[in-house]
Motif scaffolding. Sequence first.
Motif, PDB file in Angstrom:
ATOM      1  N   THR A  78       0.810  -1.219   0.000  1.00 31.83           N
ATOM      2  CA  THR A  78       0.000   0.000   0.000  1.00 31.83           C
ATOM      3  C   THR A  78       0.845   1.272   0.000  1.00 31.83           C
ATOM      4  OG1 THR A  78      -0.141  -0.123   2.433  1.00 31.83           O
ATOM      5  CG2 THR A  78      -1.932  -1.129   1.156  1.00 31.83           C
ATOM      6  N   ASN A  80       2.842   2.445   2.195  1.00 32.78           N
ATOM      7  CA  ASN A  80       2.710   3.106   3.488  1.00 32.78           C
ATOM      8  C   ASN A  80       4.006   2.897   4.270  1.00 32.78           C
ATOM      9  OD1 ASN A  80       2.095   3.987   6.064  1.00 32.78           O
ATOM     10  ND2 ASN A  80       0.095   2.984   6.147  1.00 32.78           N
ATOM     11  N   HIS A 103      -2.391  -2.124  10.461  1.00 34.94           N
ATOM     12  CA  HIS A 103      -3.007  -1.095   9.626  1.00 34.94           C
ATOM     13  C   HIS A 103      -4.529  -1.158   9.707  1.00 34.94           C
ATOM     14  CE1 HIS A 103       0.821  -2.399   7.961  1.00 34.94           C
ATOM     15  NE2 HIS A 103       0.955  -1.254   7.319  1.00 34.94           N
TER      16      HIS A 103
END
Length: 207
Positions: A78, A80, A103
């Motif tokens: 993702t 992130n 998450h």
Amino acid sequence: MGKYSNEAEDEIRQRLLDDRQCSVVEHRNIVFMRKHNPTAVLDAASRVERIVKPQHEPTYSHVLTPTPAMLFRFSALTFNAHRIHLDRQYCLATEGHRNLLVHGPLSLILMIELLRRYLSREGSHVLSAGLREKEQITEIEYRNLAPLYADEPMRVCVRRKKEGEWEVWIEGRDGGYAVKGVAKTSMKDIFEEKHLTLATTGSVQSS
């Protein structure tokens, strides 16, 4: 700044397209906290968690323990790079958490996937030769209520509330709500073909 003195609230609306048609609409309300000072970090680390346990047993559930490797892979998937999912020492010293945080979107995926698998097994009915009716997820709303941590077991649960509506939630290591939401489903007629896999698509609303 948002309506809170120490927080900023941001609303994100995202559309995912499939063959130039919108297949998923996602709404997110995200609260960003100010940087903690050392005193606030100590207070957060010593805070006693409020545990609210579900009143009903789930229709279907699955227990798993997220690992640091799982969180690393999801972060990479993702894009992130937040250290709260990757750096345990940062979580302890800077954010006041006892381990890496799971998450929020990962918890959403786990709830959707559990319900999808249950519906694919139990939520279809044969109407006629080659045609069956299948229950599919069309909408889901959820809220993260408490942190979920790496290396701690969590229980992903779904429960039919009424026709077309499901309670979905995740329990932390103490059995209390960490994530809680409601999913809506509808029946759809589909043709059965040998060796054909049909993916569920729908609208997603999250908060």
